[in-house]
Design an enzyme around this catalytic site. Sequence first.
Site, short mmCIF file in Angstrom:
data_model
loop_
_atom_site.label_atom_id
_atom_site.label_comp_id
_atom_site.label_asym_id
_atom_site.label_seq_id
_atom_site.Cartn_x
_atom_site.Cartn_y
_atom_site.Cartn_z
N ASN A 214 2.54 -25.31 2.91
CA ASN A 214 3.64 -26.23 3.21
C ASN A 214 4.19 -26.85 1.93
O ASN A 214 3.43 -27.40 1.12
CB ASN A 214 3.14 -27.34 4.13
CG ASN A 214 4.22 -28.33 4.48
OD1 ASN A 214 5.13 -28.02 5.25
ND2 ASN A 214 4.14 -29.54 3.93
N GLU A 215 5.49 -26.73 1.74
CA GLU A 215 6.24 -27.38 0.66
C GLU A 215 5.53 -27.31 -0.70
O GLU A 215 5.20 -28.34 -1.31
CB GLU A 215 6.54 -28.83 1.06
CG GLU A 215 7.39 -28.88 2.33
CD GLU A 215 7.89 -30.25 2.72
OE1 GLU A 215 7.36 -31.25 2.18
OE2 GLU A 215 8.81 -30.35 3.55
N PRO A 216 5.33 -26.10 -1.22
CA PRO A 216 4.60 -25.94 -2.49
C PRO A 216 5.29 -26.57 -3.69
O PRO A 216 4.62 -26.91 -4.67
CB PRO A 216 4.50 -24.42 -2.64
CG PRO A 216 5.63 -23.88 -1.82
CD PRO A 216 5.76 -24.80 -0.65
#
Length: 781
Positions: A214-216
């Site tokens: 998620n959302e790196p």
Amino acid sequence: MHSRKIAGFLAGIMTLATAASFPGAAVSAETAPESYNMGVSIDLSAETKSISPYIYGINDAGYLDKVTATAVRQGGNRYSGYNWENNYSNAGADWKNSSDTYLTNGYSAAEAKTPGACALHLSADAEKNGVGYKMATIQMAGYVSADADGEITAAEAAPSARWKQVKAAKGSELSLEPDTTDDYVYMDEYVNYLVNKLGDSTTKTGINGYNLDNEPGLWSSTHKLMHPDHTTYAEMVEKSTEYASAIKAVDPNAEVFGLALFGVYAYYNLADAPDKDSSYDWFLSYYLDKMKDAEQTAGKRLIDAIDVHYYSEAKGDNRVTENSATTDNDIAARVQAPRSLYEQGYKEKSWLTDSLPQLMPILPAVQASIDQYYPGTKLALTEYNFGGGNHVSGAIAEADALGAFASQGVYLATLWPLSSSIDYQLSAIDLYTNYDGEGSSFGDTLVKASTDDIALAQAYASINAGSDAEVKVVLSNKDMNKAEKATISVTGGSSDYKSAVVYAITEDHSDIRIIDVQNGLSGNTVTVELPPLSVAQIVLSDKTSDKEITVVPEVKEKSVTYQISELEESQNGFPKIPVEDMSKLKRIVLTCTHSTNAGSSYYGGGGGLCFNKVLDEEGVSHWASKSFSYDNATTEMTVEMDGKFTIVNADEEQETINGVSEDTFIELQDWWKYSEKDSKGADVSVTYDTVTLYYDAEDDVEPSTGESTYLAGDANEDGDVNMADAVAIMRSQADPDDFALTADGKKNADVVGNDGVTNEDALAIQKYEAGIITVLPVPAE
């Protein structure tokens, strides 16, 4: 301890409020809003598009029983640090880098200790609510929680004993009983575990798709204790290849969603990654090109869909996604904001228009990169929001976004709730998936639709493949003051339309209601009127309709308001909120005043409404609570009296139960605070000002004539069936000596048809009161 006596209660203010009838009845010329004309054209002979069934989704946040969703995604910041072996997770910067059992709060003790409990729970909840597509998250940031011991300090950053290292593949035999004593957590073992427990991705209960974390682009800020360095282009390609390969090795048909990027700045250059490659127009093109190369090397596709998040940056007086965005300018900006998804030349007021205009509109830009660099890759938005969850402008924006997803070929989309009150957004989803409450939905094939002025009204139209017997049109009115007289003309089809039914969401109420029914149409043209700020599903049919305009009964509601400072205190020193009739109590609204003496830019806190005697479905009494929270933008908190309570079970863990309170007062407790300057909110002060209790105010029942009458469910023989009857039954079961039912009461109470009166009858009456079942007695199976 000093206590304030009953005189304080005299400060309570009692009022009777009657809700107005919903628009749809005749409106006088004096009160009718000014109107404007709008042409709406539907061309059934033009190019059509298949609509993916999975664009009407939502993230797993407790709303599946409140909306007809077609997909559900389990993700978010918490899941980057989720350890499937023990169900511990880490909050990162969202909350003190705390490792704890947050994700399994409300689970039973046994369920919370089962490996993969969150995904198992997701599957069960999706099946219960008829959700077809289920997505879980694969951890690949590097580490996950090793324990549930709370806040992790900078000195305990990974690698340390507070963390377990994540690996894509175990490299040895996969076990259904993961080793919680080693230092590693394996993702292929996780997928294998889920396949064995639920079935593979092709089955009804299996997990269909996996998000690659998620959302790196934010890992170095949201999860700096486990990933302190900025994520790079190369890292994303390398990890995506490795982890997708591990998933496909176990479940070849599972779909893998790459990236889950937080916003346009991440699409552009991965939030200014140190190795950004200027030979590509933006990071998405780089990633797609490299993943195409990875497929050629692997001999199979690894990434099925590219996944982006989109939280509108549009502004009125405030950014439209903020809870404080409630001004007329904010509303006007919100209803236009989805145009940035699809309309060439549209310019919203935001930093995107100023800084990255070449990337707008966003969906065509992403699709262009897919077409150029990796054709066949699907497009998904697993988080998006345009704000206004509790306002009709949010419904208008949501309906426009869903139509845009259909027109732009989006494969899957899941709304991320931004507040606990999102009734309007949920209704906008239902407008496409269950507009009549009977399972009727927008068609599976998009047809050409246009309006005279997209700034005032947007239209999306559909049919079901192979038949134009019905044309369904989602049409908005974005004007805040004028009604819209829309003339809808359908051309290019083979059907002769005889009726039109208008299902609408309006400013008056979030429910979908029928506001117009017309039969005897001619010329495949109909004129309908939509109130200011509304959105509707208009169903044109080649058959006469028997639907009727929704008539909303007059609802009487009694409210009682108390000044918190004048309430009597409990022996524990907390305010005691008096309750007149717990069975008719529907909701409680608290107001508060708060501040910070350290200048924190954000802060908040919360507490609980506490009950001393809540009977569960077995008649067992519990101390229970219902929690609430506030932040620096919140001064009012609403707690619904929905029959659900939190208790601490025998294992000293929180658990949610269905129950009935027998209390005559509710204790108000303040529990916790936090702020930018202090994780424990030492700089925050809060004063609870008022509490308002809202009751059903039904007409008094006529006095009994003394004659024996049968009314299924009327255990207390007051001539009505409601929560008081469930309480009467549960009391009679818990204490038959003092609370025995009469012979007629027992006859009325036995609605399940089992061996006499039991708590099953009380539960059935609660379900009847809540509208879950519609008939008493319960029909035999």
